[in-house]
Design an enzyme around this catalytic site. Structure first.
Site, PDB file in Angstrom:
ATOM      1  N   ALA A 191       5.847  -1.246  11.740  1.00 22.33           N
ATOM      2  CA  ALA A 191       5.226  -0.252  11.088  1.00 22.33           C
ATOM      3  C   ALA A 191       5.931   1.137  10.356  1.00 22.33           C
ATOM      4  CB  ALA A 191       3.645   0.349  11.887  1.00 22.33           C
ATOM      5  N   LYS A 192       4.854   1.852   9.660  1.00 29.12           N
ATOM      6  CA  LYS A 192       5.415   2.797   8.377  1.00 29.12           C
ATOM      7  C   LYS A 192       5.848   3.633   9.827  1.00 29.12           C
ATOM      8  CE  LYS A 192       3.180   1.598   4.691  1.00 29.12           C
ATOM      9  NZ  LYS A 192       2.360   1.399   3.969  1.00 29.12           N
ATOM     10  N   ARG A 193       5.346   4.109  11.235  1.00 28.10           N
ATOM     11  CA  ARG A 193       5.285   4.846  12.025  1.00 28.10           C
ATOM     12  C   ARG A 193       7.605   4.916  12.453  1.00 28.10           C
ATOM     13  NH1 ARG A 193       2.102   1.879  14.966  1.00 28.10           N
ATOM     14  NH2 ARG A 193       3.276   0.973  16.331  1.00 28.10           N
TER      15      ARG A 193
ATOM     16  N   THR B 166       1.473   4.394   0.889  1.00 26.81           N
ATOM     17  CA  THR B 166       0.758   5.076   2.051  1.00 26.81           C
ATOM     18  C   THR B 166       2.508   5.609   2.548  1.00 26.81           C
ATOM     19  OG1 THR B 166       0.465   3.613   4.346  1.00 26.81           O
ATOM     20  CG2 THR B 166      -1.591   3.955   2.040  1.00 26.81           C
TER      21      THR B 166
ATOM     22  N   SER C 224       0.789  -1.308   0.169  1.00 24.19           N
ATOM     23  CA  SER C 224       0.042   0.470   0.089  1.00 24.19           C
ATOM     24  C   SER C 224       0.472   1.143   0.124  1.00 24.19           C
ATOM     25  CB  SER C 224      -0.978   0.031   1.248  1.00 24.19           C
ATOM     26  OG  SER C 224      -1.937  -1.106   0.785  1.00 24.19           O
TER      27      SER C 224
END
Ligand code: GLU
Length: 349
Positions: A280-282, A40, A38
């Protein structure tokens, strides 16, 4: 009447779902896998782990691999991330045989270009009496787009709008409420054998109940898009994180209702940080971009991930293709794997 095969692109909306079903003779190679990022955010080590294992599972059996951009949620997806993801995958040493950049027989390979196909699938489900409008607001229910995770199943949809009368539906519409569309889930449990987790049996009721096919803002739900794409792209093997396990019965159910075959699934362990949190993306510092800037070589990242997967000895840098002959699902750890600060330091040393 227009012949469906020769109809211009603008008539694609009126095509029946069955006309999108793939001609399986177009897929001569036995296993077809897919990388489905994804766009994002930037890829992080957790994505690299999933994509490397997916790639190895396919390449080790001489299968073919699709790159599919899961950019259905246009508010959260950005073209620059899509570009960066392709670049980072290549930098890592992963390749694909079909994708947005190279095309192929099952394109388009970006979900935002496949809306007419999803609408045809929704229409087919509607024709089977399987779809109903739901007027519950987003505030009342948790957000339904994006790839869900175990914690995101939350409380099952209580079926509030399942049996509204036509009159009640009209009243909602007249009062200006916008409806999402939900699948009236069948009762029988869904069974499948996971290549990592063994035999699985789920009641859809326990996986969140009647799930959304399209949000009230018109965005097609992940479950529908993924199920339809896997079927129409002739995907035979899905390798992804075990956080998506609960989506699988929903996707198999959709494929079944649409008269399509389902792939086999392998839900692999997740990558955690030292605190036991899923990457995660963080975790910006663990993005492939940041690691690259900090001087990490892709061969070291691949070696670390290969080691965690039980298919490569600790230490020796490697390109993904060097791991191919050592890959086996049996070797994968049963538990989630941890990437420590020391591991990261070693990558950049
Ligand atoms: N696009 C999803 C994600 O990035 C992948 C879901 C899947 O593999 O089905 O989490």
């Amino acid at each position: 009447m227009l012949n469906e095969d020769t109809a211009p692109a603008s008539s694609v909306r009126s095509r029946r779902f069955s006309s999108f079903l793939p001609d399986i003779s177009a897929f001569p190679r036995p296993i077809r896998g897919r990388l489905a990022p994804s766009p994002t955010g930037y890829l992080h080590l957790g994505n690299a782990w999933s994509f490397l294992l997916c790639w190895l599972a396919v390449r080790s059996v001489h299968g073919s691999l699709i790159l599919r951009m899961e950019d259905i949620d246009i508010q959260r997806s950005r073209p620059e991330y899509a570009e960066a993801i392709e670049e980072d995958l290549r930098w890592l040493g992963l390749d694909w045989d079909e994708g947005p950049d190279i095309g192929g027989p099952c394109g388009p390979y970006a979900q935002k270009e496949r809306l007419a196909i999803y609408e045809a699938a929704i229409a087919a489900l509607e024709a089977g009496g399987r779809v109903y409008p739901c007027f519950c607001t987003r505030k009342e229910l948790r957000s339904l787009a994006g790839a869900p995770h175990i914690d995101d199943i939350g409380a099952p949809y209580p079926g509030t709008c399942r049996n509204l009368s036509n009159k009640e539906r009209e009243n909602f519409l007249r009062a200006g409420h916008r409806a999402s569309l939900r699948l009236r889930c069948p009762d029988p449990p869904v069974n499948f054998v996971d290549l990592c987790m063994g035999p699985q049996c789920f009641r859809l009721e326990d996986c969140g109940g009647d799930f959304a096919l399209r949000r009230s803002d018109g965005v097609v739900a992940y479950q529908l898009a993924a199920a339809v794409d896997d079927a129409l792209m002739g995907v035979t093997q899905v390798v992804r994180g075990r956080d998506i396990l609960y989506s699988t019965p929903r996707q198999i159910c959709l494929q079944d209702l649409l008269g399509c075959a389902s792939p086999t699934y392998a839900h692999i362990p997740l990558v955690l940080d030292e605190e036991g949190e899923r990457l995660a993306k963080r975790h910006k510092s663990l993005s492939l971009r940041e690691l690259r800037l900090a001087g990490a070589a892709p061969e070291r990242i691949v070696a670390l991930l290969g080691h965690l997967a039980g298919v490569w000895p600790m230490g020796r840098p490697a390109r993904p293709r060097e791991l191919i002959s050592f890959f086996s699902f049996d070797k994968l750890p049963r538990e989630d794997v941890v990437i420590s600060r020391a591991d990261i330091q070693m990558l950049c040393a």
